[in-house]
Design a protein around this motif. Structure first.
Motif, short mmCIF file in Angstrom:
data_model
loop_
_atom_site.label_atom_id
_atom_site.label_comp_id
_atom_site.label_asym_id
_atom_site.label_seq_id
_atom_site.Cartn_x
_atom_site.Cartn_y
_atom_site.Cartn_z
N SER A 248 0.82 -1.22 0.00
CA SER A 248 0.00 0.00 0.00
C SER A 248 0.85 1.26 0.00
O SER A 248 0.31 2.37 -0.01
N ASP B 209 2.81 2.77 -2.12
CA ASP B 209 2.99 3.63 -3.29
C ASP B 209 1.71 3.59 -4.13
O ASP B 209 1.37 2.57 -4.72
N GLU B 210 1.06 4.76 -4.19
CA GLU B 210 -0.23 4.81 -4.89
C GLU B 210 -0.09 4.54 -6.38
O GLU B 210 -0.97 3.96 -7.00
N THR B 211 1.05 4.94 -6.94
CA THR B 211 1.23 4.71 -8.39
C THR B 211 1.36 3.21 -8.67
O THR B 211 0.77 2.68 -9.61
N GLU C 143 0.10 0.83 -6.89
CA GLU C 143 -1.25 0.28 -6.70
C GLU C 143 -2.10 0.44 -7.95
O GLU C 143 -2.83 -0.46 -8.35
N GLN C 144 -2.00 1.62 -8.54
CA GLN C 144 -2.85 1.90 -9.71
C GLN C 144 -2.35 1.16 -10.94
O GLN C 144 -3.14 0.70 -11.76
N LYS D 139 -9.85 0.55 -7.32
CA LYS D 139 -8.71 1.46 -7.54
C LYS D 139 -9.12 2.92 -7.37
O LYS D 139 -8.32 3.74 -6.92
N TYR E 87 -8.89 3.43 -3.63
CA TYR E 87 -7.86 2.60 -2.99
C TYR E 87 -7.47 3.11 -1.60
O TYR E 87 -7.31 2.35 -0.66
N ARG E 88 -7.32 4.45 -1.49
CA ARG E 88 -6.89 4.98 -0.18
C ARG E 88 -7.89 4.62 0.90
O ARG E 88 -7.53 4.19 1.99
N SER E 89 -9.18 4.81 0.59
CA SER E 89 -10.15 4.54 1.65
C SER E 89 -10.23 3.04 1.94
O SER E 89 -10.47 2.63 3.07
N ARG F 235 -7.60 1.04 1.90
CA ARG F 235 -6.43 0.76 2.77
C ARG F 235 -6.70 1.27 4.19
O ARG F 235 -6.36 0.60 5.16
N GLU F 236 -7.27 2.46 4.28
CA GLU F 236 -7.59 3.01 5.61
C GLU F 236 -8.56 2.08 6.34
O GLU F 236 -8.41 1.79 7.52
#
Ligand SMILES: Cc1cc2nc3c(=O)[nH]c(=O)nc-3n(C[C@H](O)[C@H](O)[C@H](O)COP(=O)(O)OP(=O)(O)OC[C@H]3O[C@@H](n4cnc5c(N)ncnc54)[C@H](O)[C@@H]3O)c2cc1C
Length: 550
Positions: A70, A72-74, A76-77, A234, A237-239, A241-242
């Motif tokens: 988790s 690196d957002e890039t 992940e995408q 995707k 994704y942040r929510s 992971r949170e």
């Protein structure tokens, strides 16, 4: 081990042992902070679990979109997972991509087992020895050696005389094994056995499955990645992971249950279990009600549902009964996900052998013999016998604190750790997902990241305060072990003879090893420890030995 004070050795700030997903992330994180870090890995390449376990059918049972880094957002995408659950080759491809993308390989030494480690009280450094005789001095040492990295082959009499080939699922040959036309025996029906048996059955001319303990297993319902689901996941994704950080098992997408399994009608409960069964996945099933893992009567409702499913799937009622577990509540052993496991026993060339009734007596040149006098002729044997879990890798190292305490002594009555991160008596030594942390009871990439991040922040705190040593206070460790045991005792987990309590290794002390209070609760405790200035950890400098923090 004799302490080497010469300069003819590698000098590091942090030595990491193990290049699985945890060690790799720790390297990435700490190197970015400017530490001199190196990883030592006994295997020939990176990946840990996914490097070693190449048996047919090996697959993750956490969905791919969750079982991934988790940080690196890039990444992940950009990464596309082709299936709902990652296969071993796919996860290994991902790990290698990560290694190359972040240029990690240059700081990893492969084919390099750490065989010994001693703490040097004079310099506050760990002195490590490799299998090749190299000496490393490092201020800190991180054991990222894995929970399931020490394969266990039972000590069968006569195995040396067996003229066929044998394999362990956790040390599978890299060029694969073709069982076509062979008479094969699979010993063990834990997760690796359950995953591999349907595929081996598809190749073998005859398959005998030697089962000691029947297991609960649910359908994985694997399939190609649903592109709408991937896009939606995707986009948020942040929510996700949170949300995962705030669950007991480190995975998003499973709303917390609100009801007891005993507070609703039989029909309603049956319908809910049917829906979970159709959906696939273990968390969804075990998280259906609030009390499945704490109340035996509630658990029985779920266990009976799965027992009935086994009866409905397996044609021969006698075979079905042998496959049905009665000796542990569902979920108190690792709940397995399968693809066509129980159906495999409907094939004429597949036979289940109950080795609890008649144990394997010995291997012979032609195969093996059981205690009832039956002989099984085999061309190949697969040991799906699991691991010396959670403590095996560390106990294999000649690890001592330089003051007469070895890890074997420290753990002679079972592992004792402070939050699964460190141990009293072993200064400057960290573990990633060690015993008494959520470890195998939560999504493990997430666990590895959380531990590495916590360690990174603690190292920064020590650097800022100009200290060279941390030590776990005995009381802090004792309190944590007590807390861990109290929580385990409030659940049904200790009722099972599982590898969580070391039951699969003869002579291993029976201690419940993972923390089952929930990943979210555990993370909160770690965060609070940092916020409060690390109470329970004594900090000092080697030239002064004076405490700088309480
Ligand atoms: C078949 C299988 C399926 C799994 N499925 C899931 C799943 O669905 N979900 C999940 O969350 N987890 C799963 N796990 C757990 C899995 O181990 C973790 O998800 C994760 O891969 C652990 O990473 P790690 O880096 O902590 O440890 P590992 O991947 O075990 O890596 C540890 C590394 O340390 C090395 N090492 C050990 N001792 C030494 C030494 N003395 N010197 C040098 N190197 C050493 C080992 O060779 C190994 O490469 C599964 C495990 C197995 C075996």
């Amino acid at each position: 081990m004799t302490i080497d004070h010469s300069k003819d050795r590698t000098e590091l700030d942090v030595a990491i042992v193990g290049a699985g997903v945890s060690g790799l992330y720790a390297l990435h994180r700490l190197r970015a902070l400017g530490y001199r870090v190196r990883v030592y890995e006994q295997g020939g390449d990176a990946g840990g679990t996914w490097y070693w376990n190449r048996y047919p059918g090996c697959r993750c049972d956490v969905e791919s979109l969750e079982y991934s880094y988790s940080f690196d957002e890039t990444l992940e995408q950009e990464w596309h997972w082709p299936e709902r659950y990652g296969t071993q080759p796919e996860i290994l491809r991902y790990v290698n991509h990560v290694v190359d993308r972040y240029n990690l390989r240059k700081d990893i030494v492969f084919n390099c087992p750490i065989t010994a480690a001693t703490f040097d009280e004079e310099t506050d450094q760990w002195q490590l020895s490799t299998g090749g005789g190299e000496r490393i001095a490092s201020r800190f040492c991180i054991m990222a050696t894995g929970n399931l990295s020490t394969p266990r082959v039972p000590d069968y009499e006569g195995l040396d005389s067996f003229q066929g080939k044998w394999y362990h699922t956790g040390q599978w040959p890299h060029d694969g094994v073709d069982f076509t036309g062979l008479r094969v025996g699979v010993i063990g029906t834990g997760s690796s056995g359950v995953q591999s048996i349907p595929i081996i059955a598809g190749q073998a001319s005859r398959l005998h499955v030697f089962q000691r303990t029947p297991q609960f297993s649910l359908p994985a319902r694997n399939g190609p990645m649903d592109s709408d689901k991937e896009t939606a996941h995707k986009a948020a994704y942040r929510s996700h992971r949170e949300a995962a950080l705030d669950t007991p098992f480190g995975m998003s997408g499973h709303p917390p249950p609100t009801q007891s399994a005993l507070d609703i009608s039989d029909e309603e409960r049956q319908a809910a279990y049917e829906a979970k069964w159709a959906e696939g996945g273990s968390i969804s099933f075990l998280y259906a009600y609030t009390d499945l893992l704490i109340n035996k009567a509630a658990n029985d409702t779920a266990a009976d549902f799965v027992r009935d499913k086994i009866r409905q799937t397996v044609n021969d009622p006698k075979v079905a009964e042998k496959l049905i577990p009665h000796d542990h509540p569902i979920g108190t052993k690792r709940l397995i996900l399968d693809s066509g496991y129980f159906e495999t026993y409907n094939q004429d060339h597949v036979t289940l052998v109950d080795v609890r009734e008649a144990p394997i007596e010995r291997f012979t040149p032609e195969g093996l013999r059981t205690a009832d006098g039956n002989e099984y002729e085999l061309d190949a044997v697969v040991f799906a016998t699991g691991f010396d879990a959670m403590t095996g890798a560390l106990r294999n190292i000649a690890l001592d604190n330089g003051a007469g305490l070895t890890i074997q002594d420290k753990w002679s009555n079972g592992p004792r750790c402070f939050m699964g991160l460190a141990m009293a008596g072993f200064p400057n030594l960290f573990m990633i997902t060690g015993p008494q942390s959520p470890s195998v009871k939560a999504q493990m990439i997430l666990g590895g990241e959380q531990h590495s991040d916590w360690i990174a922040e603690f190292l920064e705190y020590m650097r800022l305060n100009d200290v060279t040593r941390f030590e776990v206070e005995q009381k802090a460790e004792d309190d944590w072990v007590l807390h861990n045991n109290d929580i385990a005792d409030s659940t049904l987990y200790p009722l099972a003879n599982s590898w969580y309590v070391g039951a699969n290794v003869p002579g291993k002390p029976r201690v419940f090893m993972p923390y089952v209070g929930g990943f979210n609760r555990y993370k909160k405790a770690c965060d609070e420890l940092a916020e409060k200035g690390y109470p329970g950890l004594r900090l000092s400098r080697y030239d002064e030995m004076s405490d700088v923090a309480d």
